[in-house]
Design a protein around this motif. Structure first.
Motif, PDB file in Angstrom:
ATOM      1  N   ARG A  73     -23.156  65.828  30.083  1.00  0.00           N
ATOM      2  CA  ARG A  73     -22.339  64.906  30.853  1.00  0.00           C
ATOM      3  C   ARG A  73     -22.557  63.458  30.396  1.00  0.00           C
ATOM      4  N   LYS A  74     -23.817  63.146  29.977  1.00  0.00           N
ATOM      5  CA  LYS A  74     -24.118  61.795  29.519  1.00  0.00           C
ATOM      6  C   LYS A  74     -23.251  61.431  28.309  1.00  0.00           C
ATOM      7  N   THR A  95     -19.747  60.662  29.517  1.00  0.00           N
ATOM      8  CA  THR A  95     -19.695  59.350  30.165  1.00  0.00           C
ATOM      9  C   THR A  95     -19.710  58.220  29.143  1.00  0.00           C
ATOM     10  N   ARG A  96     -20.562  58.365  28.096  1.00  0.00           N
ATOM     11  CA  ARG A  96     -20.637  57.336  27.053  1.00  0.00           C
ATOM     12  C   ARG A  96     -19.325  57.228  26.291  1.00  0.00           C
ATOM     13  N   ALA A 124     -16.808  55.453  28.407  1.00  0.00           N
ATOM     14  CA  ALA A 124     -17.114  54.020  28.475  1.00  0.00           C
ATOM     15  C   ALA A 124     -16.670  53.300  27.203  1.00  0.00           C
ATOM     16  N   GLU A 146     -12.282  64.527  32.326  1.00  0.00           N
ATOM     17  CA  GLU A 146     -13.597  64.992  31.857  1.00  0.00           C
ATOM     18  C   GLU A 146     -13.497  66.260  31.029  1.00  0.00           C
TER      19      GLU A 146
END
Length: 443
Positions: free
Chosen positions: A296-297, A300-301, A304, A316
């Protein structure tokens, strides 16, 4: 109904809006066009290209120039200027040649038009300018006019196509229904783009050639064969001409499907120079996807970074799939590069020399070179002479479409001329294998 589906199903009454019905030429540049209708068509095309990439209403996105160029919008920049001036879109820079492109965002005035259906406006596409076409484009256009589509069957097929692919499907149906064909030949590769090259596979079942079914004569292992012509590697040439190159790659890099081996070759041949060692050698591609899920990280990156650039951010699930695909392709490219360096070092040396350079993304030159060789062999050496004899024929990259009655003539020409062309490049005898099938997919 999801947002994406709503956009596809409700995005082609745009041309019925007062903004476009009352559109007038805004400067002398427009006067070079034949009619007011063409101004409308190109502005619709330009706005459509931005809408297609703008998954988020607040994001700046690059223009979809490839689509615009392939459908005749060759001077779309002045229409972008008009859209900016009239407040439909806004632009953000900086623009740096060969490095950074302008990005655009639809403003509130333009967003009001998003709810109109662009799909069924295919009849508003520009009429082809026959006088400016090359001979290959003219012959493609003439043969396209002989293709017929069963509209009832096409609409039934369309209903089952996934929403994300319905725009291109609708454009293909309307292009045949209105016979508004705009074939174009690439200056870089020589490939010809037309409705038959971009149309959805299931829609092929609705096409006939004056009532006859359509046959496809394909060059087996076309791109590996083109590489064999410029790589002085007899061992590689022998495997390619035997038709076993993808099976060799499949076994050498450890994937279970031939299609994955084909993807691996194309990723290796078309991608950047790869000197890195495979990270997960010995495990299958399927095991990589199952046992190393994207965290998930990472998602998210990635989101961003897209937001920071002002670009559209997918949901997602879409981001996860995109990251998984990118990682898998990177791994397959590394495996294939190592396999080729071990078994066919001369072929790797040729590809690396093509990919070297100081321009932006110099590795693209390898793809252009391989596609150029293919186009010279298939289109210039086979398609054009056959078309001049009024034999029904159309090109789709590495294959020629024809009728059952003309299959023999097309096969004879392809087996002889392609082998001769590749042999001339390689300086040795080349063997070409062909595969003839019905140009249809199950509905």
């Amino acid at each position: 109904m999801t947002t994406s589906k709503k956009r596809v199903l409700t995005a082609a009454k745009l041309i019925e809006s007062s903004a476009f019905k009352n559109l007038q030429p805004i400067d002398l540049a427009f006067q070079s066009w034949k009619s007011q209708r063409i101004h409308q068509e190109n502005i619709i095309l330009t706005l459509w290209a931005i809408i297609q990439r703008n998954k988020s209403r607040n994001a700046f996105v690059k223009i979809h120039s490839t689509k615009l160029l392939s459908y005749g919008g060759t001077n779309y920049s002045k229409y972008l200027g008009w859209l900016i001036k009239e407040g439909f879109i806004e632009r953000r820079g900086p623009y740096i040649p060969n490095h950074s492109s302008w990005k655009y965002r639809i403003q509130e005035k333009g967003q009001q038009l998003e709810e109109y259906e662009l799909l069924t406006s295919r009849k508003f596409m520009p009429s082809p300018n026959l006088s400016s076409m090359t001979e290959i484009e003219s012959e493609t256009y003439r043969n396209l006019m002989n293709l017929k589509i069963d509209l009832a069957e096409a609409e039934a097929i369309f209903a089952g196509i996934r929403p994300a692919a319905q725009i291109s499907a609708r454009m293909a149906i309307n292009e045949f229904a209105n016979q508004s064909f705009c074939p174009s030949q690439s200056n870089k590769t020589g490939r010809v783009s037309s409705v038959v090259t971009y149309m959805n596979s299931p829609l092929r079942a609705a096409l006939t050639w004056h009532g006859d079914e359509i046959m496809s004569v394909d060059v087996v292992n076309s791109q590996p064969l083109c590489l064999a012509a410029i790589a002085d590697c007899p061992k590689y040439q022998s495997i390619v001409e035997s038709g076993q190159i993808y099976e060799e790659i499949q076994q050498g890099i450890g994937v279970s499907e031939r299609d994955l081996a084909k993807t691996a070759f194309m990723t290796f041949a078309y991608g950047p120079i790869c000197n890195s060692k495979p990270a997960t050698y010995g495990r299958t591609a399927e095991e990589i996807a199952l046992n190393d899920p994207v965290k998930r990280k990472s998602i998210t990156r990635k989101a961003a970074r897209l937001r920071k650039k002002g670009l559209a951010v997918p949901d997602e699930a879409a981001l996860k799939k995109k990251l998984e695909t990118k990682r898998l392709k990177k791994e397959l490219r590394a495996r294939t590069a190592e396999f080729f360096r071990t078994k066919f070092p001369k072929a790797v040396k040729v590809l690396d020399s093509l990919k070297s350079g100081s321009t932006e993304k110099p590795y693209r030159k390898a793809a252009w070179k391989l596609q150029q060789i293919e186009a010279e062999a298939v289109i210039e050496s086979c398609f054009l002479p056959l078309a001049r004899k009024e034999i029904p024929v159309l090109s789709v990259h590495d294959c020629l479409l024809t009728t059952p009655a003309s299959v023999s003539a097309v096969e004879n020409a392809m087996s002889k001329e392609i082998a001769a062309h590749l042999g001339k490049i390689a300086g040795r005898k080349c063997v070409v294998e062909l595969k003839t099938t019905k140009w249809r997919k199950p509905t």
